[in-house]
Design a protein around this motif. Sequence first.
Motif, PDB file in Angstrom:
ATOM      1  N   LEU A   1       9.643  47.866 -89.841  1.00  0.00           N
ATOM      2  CA  LEU A   1       8.588  47.605 -88.863  1.00  0.00           C
ATOM      3  C   LEU A   1       8.512  46.124 -88.511  1.00  0.00           C
ATOM      4  O   LEU A   1       8.349  45.759 -87.341  1.00  0.00           O
ATOM      5  N   ASP A   2       8.649  45.265 -89.516  1.00  0.00           N
ATOM      6  CA  ASP A   2       8.590  43.830 -89.272  1.00  0.00           C
ATOM      7  C   ASP A   2       9.762  43.368 -88.407  1.00  0.00           C
ATOM      8  O   ASP A   2       9.588  42.570 -87.491  1.00  0.00           O
ATOM      9  N   SER A   3      10.954  43.890 -88.665  1.00  0.00           N
ATOM     10  CA  SER A   3      12.111  43.481 -87.863  1.00  0.00           C
ATOM     11  C   SER A   3      11.970  43.951 -86.412  1.00  0.00           C
ATOM     12  O   SER A   3      12.309  43.223 -85.486  1.00  0.00           O
ATOM     13  N   VAL A   4      11.439  45.159 -86.213  1.00  0.00           N
ATOM     14  CA  VAL A   4      11.248  45.663 -84.853  1.00  0.00           C
ATOM     15  C   VAL A   4      10.208  44.828 -84.118  1.00  0.00           C
ATOM     16  O   VAL A   4      10.410  44.435 -82.968  1.00  0.00           O
ATOM     17  N   GLN A   5       9.099  44.520 -84.781  1.00  0.00           N
ATOM     18  CA  GLN A   5       8.070  43.739 -84.084  1.00  0.00           C
ATOM     19  C   GLN A   5       8.558  42.338 -83.762  1.00  0.00           C
ATOM     20  O   GLN A   5       8.276  41.801 -82.696  1.00  0.00           O
ATOM     21  N   LYS A   6       9.323  41.723 -84.652  1.00  0.00           N
ATOM     22  CA  LYS A   6       9.858  40.384 -84.386  1.00  0.00           C
ATOM     23  C   LYS A   6      10.890  40.420 -83.265  1.00  0.00           C
ATOM     24  O   LYS A   6      10.917  39.534 -82.408  1.00  0.00           O
TER      25      LYS A   6
ATOM     26  N   VAL B   1       4.704  48.935 -82.290  1.00  0.00           N
ATOM     27  CA  VAL B   1       6.031  48.325 -82.103  1.00  0.00           C
ATOM     28  C   VAL B   1       6.848  49.047 -81.030  1.00  0.00           C
ATOM     29  O   VAL B   1       8.047  48.807 -80.880  1.00  0.00           O
ATOM     30  N   GLY B   2       6.194  49.937 -80.281  1.00  0.00           N
ATOM     31  CA  GLY B   2       6.869  50.601 -79.173  1.00  0.00           C
ATOM     32  C   GLY B   2       7.687  51.829 -79.549  1.00  0.00           C
ATOM     33  O   GLY B   2       8.476  52.316 -78.744  1.00  0.00           O
TER      34      GLY B   2
END
Length: 137
Positions: free
Chosen positions: A19-24, A92-93
Amino acid sequence: LNIIYDSKCSVCRWEVEFLDSVQKSNQQQQQQSLNTLPIRFTDLESTNGYDSTLPSNGGITYAQGMKSFHAVTSDGRVLHGVQVFREAYELVGLGWLWNWTVDAPWMGKVANVFYDLFARYRTDITRGSSVLELIRQ
C-alpha cells in the motif's frame, strides 16, 4: 487514514509495504509532495512503543490491534478487518479490487469470515505464537 498493524507479521508487513509503495508511486506520478500521502502506518511493535491514547490511534489498544487490522479515519471513525482494506485500497486507486465485498453483500460476509479466521491464526503462522500469548508478553 491511519492503519495500525503488526510489523512482526510478514503478511501484515507485506500488505503495508504494498500500500505504501502504491501511494508513493501515485504521488510521484501526480508530482505531489510525499508529505500529503493519504495513508499513514502505525506499528504496534515500534521500538518507540505504541500509544493507544494518541487521537490518531483512536483508542485502539495493543490487544485489539493484534487481533485484527484496524484503521482510524481523519474524522475519527475506527475501522477493522475487511473495512480497512476496502478503505485503504480505495485511497490508493485500487478500490475496484475490493468492490465485490460491497456489490454482493453475501460476498462481503464471506470475506469477513475468512479474514476473521486468518486474523485469529495469523500470528501462529507468521510469528510462531498465538495472539493471546503475544498479548500477555
